[in-house]
Every structure is written in C-alpha cells, then in structure tokens.
Enzyme design. Structure first.
Site, PDB file in Angstrom:
ATOM      1  N   GLN A 132       0.760  -1.460   0.039  1.00 29.66           N
ATOM      2  CA  GLN A 132      -0.115   0.025   0.024  1.00 29.66           C
ATOM      3  C   GLN A 132       0.756   1.313  -0.048  1.00 29.66           C
ATOM      4  O   GLN A 132       0.435   2.292   0.771  1.00 29.66           O
ATOM      5  CB  GLN A 132      -0.934   0.006   1.099  1.00 29.66           C
ATOM      6  CG  GLN A 132      -2.043  -1.413   1.142  1.00 29.66           C
ATOM      7  CD  GLN A 132      -3.036  -0.812   1.950  1.00 29.66           C
ATOM      8  OE1 GLN A 132      -3.096  -0.491   3.099  1.00 29.66           O
ATOM      9  NE2 GLN A 132      -4.308  -1.272   1.339  1.00 29.66           N
ATOM     10  N   LYS A 187       3.986   6.149   8.849  1.00 32.49           N
ATOM     11  CA  LYS A 187       3.448   5.567  10.178  1.00 32.49           C
ATOM     12  C   LYS A 187       4.417   5.507  11.210  1.00 32.49           C
ATOM     13  O   LYS A 187       4.108   5.778  12.276  1.00 32.49           O
ATOM     14  CB  LYS A 187       3.150   3.995   9.706  1.00 32.49           C
ATOM     15  CG  LYS A 187       2.132   3.396  11.012  1.00 32.49           C
ATOM     16  CD  LYS A 187       1.746   1.864  10.284  1.00 32.49           C
ATOM     17  CE  LYS A 187       0.815   1.350  11.464  1.00 32.49           C
ATOM     18  NZ  LYS A 187       0.306   0.099  11.191  1.00 32.49           N
ATOM     19  N   MET A 232     -27.047  14.824 -20.365  1.00 30.85           N
ATOM     20  CA  MET A 232     -26.279  15.946 -20.922  1.00 30.85           C
ATOM     21  C   MET A 232     -25.568  15.235 -22.033  1.00 30.85           C
ATOM     22  O   MET A 232     -25.269  15.898 -23.147  1.00 30.85           O
ATOM     23  CB  MET A 232     -25.531  16.343 -19.877  1.00 30.85           C
ATOM     24  CG  MET A 232     -24.638  17.602 -20.349  1.00 30.85           C
ATOM     25  SD  MET A 232     -25.807  18.943 -21.067  1.00 30.85           S
ATOM     26  CE  MET A 232     -26.086  19.855 -19.532  1.00 30.85           C
TER      27      MET A 232
HETATM   28  C1  LIG Z   1     -17.003  11.221 -13.248  1.00 28.76           C
HETATM   29  C2  LIG Z   1     -17.373  11.726 -14.701  1.00 28.76           C
HETATM   30  N1  LIG Z   1     -17.651  10.803 -15.728  1.00 28.76           N
HETATM   31  C3  LIG Z   1     -18.234  11.324 -16.930  1.00 28.76           C
HETATM   32  C4  LIG Z   1     -18.696  12.577 -16.951  1.00 28.76           C
HETATM   33  C5  LIG Z   1     -19.479  13.004 -18.385  1.00 28.76           C
HETATM   34  N2  LIG Z   1     -20.755  13.242 -18.137  1.00 28.76           N
HETATM   35  C6  LIG Z   1     -21.306  14.574 -18.056  1.00 28.76           C
HETATM   36  S1  LIG Z   1     -23.025  14.654 -17.538  1.00 28.76           S
HETATM   37  C7  LIG Z   1     -23.126  12.970 -17.897  1.00 28.76           C
HETATM   38  C8  LIG Z   1     -24.168  12.381 -17.826  1.00 28.76           C
HETATM   39  C9  LIG Z   1     -24.934  12.529 -16.429  1.00 28.76           C
HETATM   40  O1  LIG Z   1     -26.337  11.572 -16.620  1.00 28.76           O
HETATM   41  P1  LIG Z   1     -27.169  11.859 -15.169  1.00 28.76           P
HETATM   42  O2  LIG Z   1     -26.449  11.775 -14.050  1.00 28.76           O
HETATM   43  O3  LIG Z   1     -28.131  10.903 -15.619  1.00 28.76           O
HETATM   44  O4  LIG Z   1     -27.757  13.310 -15.496  1.00 28.76           O
HETATM   45  P2  LIG Z   1     -28.496  14.019 -16.499  1.00 28.76           P
HETATM   46  O5  LIG Z   1     -27.780  14.776 -17.458  1.00 28.76           O
HETATM   47  O6  LIG Z   1     -29.341  13.011 -17.364  1.00 28.76           O
HETATM   48  O7  LIG Z   1     -29.469  14.650 -16.134  1.00 28.76           O
HETATM   49  C10 LIG Z   1     -21.715  12.354 -18.097  1.00 28.76           C
HETATM   50  C11 LIG Z   1     -21.377  11.177 -18.510  1.00 28.76           C
HETATM   51  C12 LIG Z   1     -18.533  13.451 -15.715  1.00 28.76           C
HETATM   52  N3  LIG Z   1     -19.172  14.818 -15.829  1.00 28.76           N
HETATM   53  N4  LIG Z   1     -18.105  13.030 -14.626  1.00 28.76           N
END
Ligand SMILES: Cc1ncc(C[n+]2csc(CCOP(=O)(O)OP(=O)(O)O)c2C)c(N)n1
Ligand SMILES: [Mg+2]
Lengths: 600, 172
Positions: free
Chosen positions: A124, A173, A496
């Site tokens: 670790q 540690k 999104m």
């Molecule tokens: C950790 C992470 N991975 C990928 C993304 C890219 N990303 C932005 S919004 C989104 C979709 C989010 O979907 P949801 O939570 O269902 O929200 P909605 O847009 O449908 O309201 C993604 C994959 C991100 N912002 N953060």
C-alpha cells in the site's frame, strides 16, 4: 519548511498521532470525514481516545473528500479528510482536484508507509505527494517528527488563505507512532504572506470612475464572493443597491446575490439565461467580482462581451488576464474590494447616465420578457413529468417549508436545471461541482452538508447515472441517520451526453442510455431509507411533499421525459448572442464549427 | 487583439530547498504547456535552505507573464523575477565540448578554441575536451564551428543569470 519561531516542545511525550489530534483541535476542527486502513491505524487510535473531534465514516474515500467540500462550502470552515495510504489516497484524488478547481479549503491527511520503506514498493505504498501535487494547492510528506505539528498548522493556513484550496499532509506510520514534539500554531510563521488582500486604492478608484460613466453596466459575480464570506455577499447587495446595476452570476457564485431580486438576471454562460447572456454581450462596463472567465462562461473567447470595459477583481493574480484581456485588474479579497468600491462610489461625483441606465434596464426587461426558461408541461393527470417541472416543483415546495435549505447536485442536465430554477437568496447554500463537473459529487456532498447542519433541509438533485457513482454513501446516510432528501431526475439517459449527441453527433446515442438501472425504491429501502417513486404529473407534488415531510432519509425516483434538452444553450465555440433558445431552434449541429466540436 | 510575437525570457526564482520543490516548478511548466529551454538549480544561501532556479523559456509576452504569476503561486517560492523584463542582466552558461579529430581539423579546432577563449581541460592524441563559458549564443556558435571538425559530444549546464548593478533578486 516554514520557520518555527520557538522550539519549546512540551515535555510530556506525545505520539505523532496525538500531536496530530492536538493540532487539529487547535485548528478548530470538529468533524473529519474518513476511512481507516493500516497506515492510519495510529491516527484512528488517537481519534478513539479523544472526544473533541467527530469522525464520519464514509464508504469510499472520494466521497470523504466531496463530503468535506460540502461541509467547507456550507460553513466557511476548512473541511478535513483522513485516508489511508495507497488506494485510500488514490481514491481521494478526484475529490482533491474537484476542490482545487472550485477553490474549496480542505486538509487531507493521508497515511504513508514508514519513511524507511518509502521507495521500496512496500504494501500500500503510493507516491502520494507525487500523485497529488497537481491536484492540491500544496502538499507535504512529513519526514521528521518535529515537522509534524508545523506542517499541519501551515496546511490549514494555506488551505484557507488567498484563493482557498486543498492541502494534503502525508504521514508515514513511524511518524504517527513515534514521539513528536507539539508546536502550537502561534509558534510557526506560515508561508502565506504573499497573498494580497487589501486592494490598491487607485485601481479601485479608476474602476469606480468607469462604473460611474457606464451606460450599460453589468456585475458578473462568481464563487470568490462565497469564499470571501457572508460579509462579502452583504457588501455586494449594498453595492447593487447604490448603483442599481444588473447582476449575473456564475454557477459557483449563485446565492451571493439574492436569486429572487429583480436585479438578478440569472446565471450566465453555456446554460445561462437569455437576458444574462445578452447583457454580457451588450454591456459597456463589465465588473467581474471573484469570477474567472471560465470557458463555460465565456463561450468563444474572442466574441465574449466585445467592446466592454472590463474590470476584474480576484485574490489570485494569476487569474487576471489569463483568458480575457481586462482593462482594470484588481488583486484583493473581493469583500474588501467591494467595500472600497462602496466608499469610492459615495466619494466620487454622481453618475450622469441615469437615463442610459434606465434605457439599459428597459432593454434587459425586453430580453427577460422572452421567458427563456419556459417549458411546456402537458397538464393531463397522467402526463409524463418534464424534468424542468420536477425541479421547479421541488424548488417551490421546499421553499414553502421555510426551512434553512442546502442543495447539492450531481452533474448533467439536472444540475443545470437546478441552477436555473432554484433561486438562492443566501450564500453557502448551493453545493455543486463546477470546475471539474464530477459525477458522484452530489450524494456525498449532501452527507457533508447535513453533518454540518443537522437541523436543516438538505436536498440532493441527482441524475440516475451520476448518483450511481457514489451510491454507496446511502450507507453513511443510514449510519448517521442523516435525513437527506435525494431527488433522482430519472430520464433514463446520461442526459447531458445524450443532448450533445443529439445536437453534435447526429442523434447517435452511443453508450448514453442508462440501461439496467436498479430499482431505486428497493435500493433505498435496502439501505434503511424511505424509497418513493412518481411517474405521473398528478402525483408529483404530493410525492415531493411526502419526501420533504419525512423525518429521515428519502430517495425519490422521479421518472421524467427521456428526450428533454436543457436550454438555453450556447453551442460550444459560439458567442453569447448565438444562443439556442429551444427545440424549435435546434438543428443537427450544422451551425457548430469544427473548432466548436473539438471543445469539451 | 494584436498578434503577439514569441520570444525567450530568463526567469530567476528563489525557492525553499525542500523535497518536491523542483518537481512542483517543472510540473507547472509541463502541466500548463509552457516550454523550458534550460533550467539550472543550486542552493545559494549559507545554510543551504534556499535554492535559486534559472529557467529559460519561450512564449509571447502575455504567456511569459502568466508563467511568472503561476510560479508566484507556488508556496515554497519566495521570489520570481523575469530578468529579461527587469533591466540589464548577465546570463552565462558553461559547456564541455568533446572534439575527436586529427590532422588539420585538430589544429583548426585548437585555433578556434583559442579565439573563443575555451580551455582544453582534457587532451589525448585524438581528442580534446574544451571548457567554454559565455552567453548561450556564444556557446551555440562555438559548437557550430566545431561540428565539421570532429564534434563528438556536448554537455551544457544551462543558464545562470543575475541582474546587473547593485540591485538583487530580493529588491524586485
Ligand atoms: C466522473 C464523470 N464521468 C463522466 C462525466 C461526463 N458526463 C457529464 S454529464 C453526464 C451524464 C450524467 O447523467 P445523469 O446523471 O443521468 O444526469 P442527466 O444529464 O441525465 O440529468 C456524463 C456522463 C462526468 N461529468 N463525470
Ligand atoms: Mg439522466
């Protein structure tokens, strides 16, 4: 290392872990979010033996950091995280970067293998200071017992001074097990003296002179005002009262100026309001207060607020002229600058552009009349709920409770709708991942806010995809009986992503469908929380009311229309006056330039 | 906005001599896409707790301005000066240049070394190691001249720099 002014270690031998506790207590720490492991066992032992600091056991180290961020942002205090070496520390990395991007003061304590084993690929072992260097404001590897207490004190000073940010202290540690001298905070001189908080009077005077001569002024406020403390928000309100200028805000600045005030135009930027973006485009004096011209705000930089005289106030000199060339850069604490602006405003001759200001307001009211956030909800009892309807009803019904309310979000469309529909009248109530856009932020953030404000209403506006990224925190919520209200705006899509695919990639919905979702009601119940589901319009209000009235944790699965897009939207690479207002205007992405398509 | 012209600049800074300090500076350059042409670092105070770093970088004036304010944000950095921007300064570099040749090339190499006031610090029947100190430009031209004469290896220190006159890095 920082200089210590006295070398009068206490005579009773304390272990390093005990010294750490003492330093944390001296720093006023009340809560630590953490997760144990081999390298931090001595620290957990010292925690066990004291009664000043409460430890909240999260279910994943990333969540510990987000919880501490929300704790910090909702209280103005420094958030504290404790993680073990190796995987504990690497799990914290996303949270640290999130805090770095959003200027959240944190101290993260990480365990490390004994100094004699460092570099041997010990069990670790991770090069934690190496890994976290780019995601922290500063970090330490404590190699000598006498450096321990000074490092902890300095870490707090650095985290909260100037532009706040996360600081990591890596603790081998042998340092926590062995004896260490205690050195008090007053006996060290932390290296934070380079920060300029008091602005230059002449620069403020020049800025105010420009404001006095403005015909179409606009305040563009950001998260810096929240960081500067509630008195900065108070000062902003006074300055707006005096000047009568309109105000727009970044995502991170929401609440610094009351969202329900007529002079507030809503958020600006990619999903900002029509009136805020056109005012930004058309103003002749733009006063940026604690905001940083982020690309979500500016759109195409060379078309951002063309022709305005730009004033930029920031405590971090490196932000000034970083993205947009400004005419007057003022380095200082934004609260102190606003106070000085108020003095100057009273002191300088009266503005002569009353009529122009009135005309500017008339123009703004014209834009506002377009009601850019409007949406059409089918009114039938069994109609499918629009996500905007769900979020605006949550807002309205939560307001009716008149409770002190904190709102966290995940990342995606629901986050932007929450930013658009929630009107925050106080600072420190809005908890969202702005700079990094971290899915999985919202649920642990709700944990942190509820721990900080046990009697307040804490809500998490979530997406069904994001919330699964830290869903294990339902365990933390159950363990500490945190009565958070989780509203999942379930559109069965990474909405999104789906929206961008529709607008920019010919509606090819590659991997953005939320398949194989859990039954969120049963999931909640399995974590000893209340689970609710609503699928039709006529049950929406009641379900929300029921959730708000429940005195324990609730998770509400709000099944909403799948294909809704978040508008207004400035397509990437476009200017503020090229905003798409609604579905009638959306096309197959033909108007998005190749450069625009390359932007994130 | 007018197109800015890219140029090079010498940035000198004082940093606490602690582990990771140099990595912090170097990672700032790579992380933000700035360029490092040369870098020198050594402790400069009596106790050996402060090091001076000299960095030659290239970029537009505003990019170099950004480099400076970004470095200033680093906690262990106590002073940063863009010497190219702060009046006259001296910048010197040392090179060790190995030339392996015989006959006419060898005498020509020796003749040029003399003209440059380079010292032969190692000599064998078939090779020289020249030591030369001066501006980077001077070192460049010396090396260019040695190229056809059996240039075999070059080792350069990078630039050490200091401003002219009584003013010091502490006075900026
Ligand atoms: C950790 C992470 N991975 C990928 C993304 C890219 N990303 C932005 S919004 C989104 C979709 C989010 O979907 P949801 O939570 O269902 O929200 P909605 O847009 O449908 O309201 C993604 C994959 C991100 N912002 N953060
Ligand atoms: Mg979704």
């Amino acid at each position: 290392m920082m200089s210590t002014t006295a070398h009068a270690p206490t005579t009773t031998a304390l272990s390093g872990a005990e010294v750490l506790m003492r330093a944390l207590i001296e720093q006023g720490v009340e809560v630590i979010f953490g997760y144990p492991g081999g390298a931090v066992l001595p620290i957990y032992d010292a925690l066990f033996k004291q009664s000043h600091i409460r430890h909240i056991l999260v279910r994943h180290e990333q969540a510990a950091v987000h919880a501490a961020e929300a704790y910090a942002r909702s209280t103005g205090k420094v958030g504290v995280v404790l993680v073990t070496s190796g995987p504990g520390a690497t799990n914290a990395v996303t949270g640290l970067l999130d805090a770095m991007m959003d200027s959240i003061p944190l101290v993260c304590l990480s365990g490390q293998v004994p100094t004699a084993l460092i570099g041997n690929d010990a069990f670790q072992e991770a090069d934690t200071t190496g890994i976290t260097r780019p995601v922290t404001k500063y970090n330490y590897l404590v190699r000598r017992p006498e450096d321990l207490a000074p490092a902890v004190h300095e870490a707090f000073a650095i985290a909260r001074s100037g532009r706040p940010g996360p600081v990591l202290v890596d603790l081998p540690k042998n340092i926590t097990v062995g004896d260490a001298p205690y050195i008090g905070a007053q006996d060290i001189r932390p290296r934070t003296t380079k920060v300029r908080t008091q602005p230059e009077r002449e620069a403020v005077a020049r800025a105010v002179a420009a404001m006095k001569g403005a015909k179409r002024p606009l305040f563009y406020t950001g998260g810096g005002i929240i960081n500067a403390g509630p008195q900065a928000s108070e000062a902003l309100r006074r300055l707006v009262d005096m000047t009568g200028f309109p105000v727009t805000s970044t995502l991170m600045g929401l609440g610094a100026f009351p969202g329900t005030d007529k002079r507030f135009l809503g958020m600006l930027g990619m999903h900002g309001t029509y009136e805020a973006n056109l005012a930004t485009h058309g103003c002749d004096v733009l006063i940026a207060l604690g905001s940083r011209f982020d690309d979500r705000v500016t759109g195409r930089v060379n078309a951002f607020s063309p022709g305005s005289f730009k004033i930029h106030v920031d405590i971090d000199p490196s932000q000034i002229n970083k993205i947009v060339h400004v005419d007057e850069g003022i380095v200082g604490d934004v609260g102190a600058v606003i106070d000085m602006m108020i003095e100057e405003w009273e002191h300088q001759p009266a503005a002569t552009h009353e009529a122009d200001l009135a005309a500017w307001w008339a123009q703004i009211e014209g834009w506002r009349a377009l009601d850019c956030l409007r949406f059409t909800q089918d009114g039938a009892a069994d109609a499918i709920i629009k996500p905007q309807q769900a979020i605006s009803r949550i807002y309205e019904l939560a307001r009716e409770t008149r409770r002190e309310t904190y709102v966290s979000t995940e990342v995606g469309q629901h986050q932007m709708w929450a930013a658009q529909f929630f009107r925050f009248d106080s600072p420190n109530r809005w908890l969202t991942s702005g700079g990094l856009g971290t899915m999985g932020y919202g649920l642990p953030a709700a944990v942190g806010a509820q721990v900080a404000h046990p009697d307040a209403l804490v809500m998490d506006i979530a997406g069904e995809a994001s919330t699964l990224m830290n869903i294990q925190e339902l365990g933390t919520i159950a363990q500490y009986r945190l009565p958070v209200k989780i509203f999942i705006i379930n559109n069965h899509y990474m909405g999104m992503v789906r929206q961008w695919q529709e607008l920019l990639h010919g509606s090819r919905y590659s991997e953005s469908y939320s398949d194989a979702l859990p039954d969120f009601v049963k999931l909640a119940e399995s974590f000893h929380a209340r689970g609710l589901r609503v699928t039709r319009l006529d049950e929406l209000d009641n379900t929300i009311r029921q959730a708000l009235a429940h005195d324990g944790p609730v998770m509400v699965d709000i099944c909403v229309a799948e294909g809704e897009n978040c508008f207004p939207m400035i397509p990437s690479g476009a200017a503020h006056n090229e905003m798409i207002l609604g579905p009638e205007q959306e096309s197959s992405g033909a108007e998005v330039s190749t450069e625009g398509r390359m932007l994130v | 906005m007018q197109q800015e012209i890219s140029g090079s600049a010498v940035i000198s800074l004082l940093v606490d001599n602690e582990s990771g300090a140099l990595a912090r500076i170097v990672e700032l350059f790579s992380g933000r896409g700035y360029n490092i042409q040369s870098l020198t670092v050594a402790p400069v105070d009596e106790q050996g707790t402060t090091s001076r770093v000299n960095i030659v970088t290239t970029g537009t004036p505003s990019a170099i301005g950004q480099v400076k304010v970004q470095i200033e944000r680093l906690v262990p950095v106590s002073r940063v000066v863009n010497l190219s921007d702060a009046g006259p300064y001296v910048a010197r570099e040392m090179a060790l240049v190995k030339v392996v040749s015989s006959g006419e090339s060898r005498t020509e190499a020796l003749r040029i070394a003399e003209a440059f006031r380079a010292r032969a610090v190692d000599t064998t029947a078939t090779s020289f190691v020249f030591e030369l100190t001066g501006s980077s430009d001077k070192l460049d031209s010396f090396i260019d001249l040695m190229r056809p004469l059996g240039l075999a290896e070059v080792s350069r220190t990078g630039v050490a720099s200091i401003c002219r006159g009584p003013k010091t890095i502490q006075n900026f």
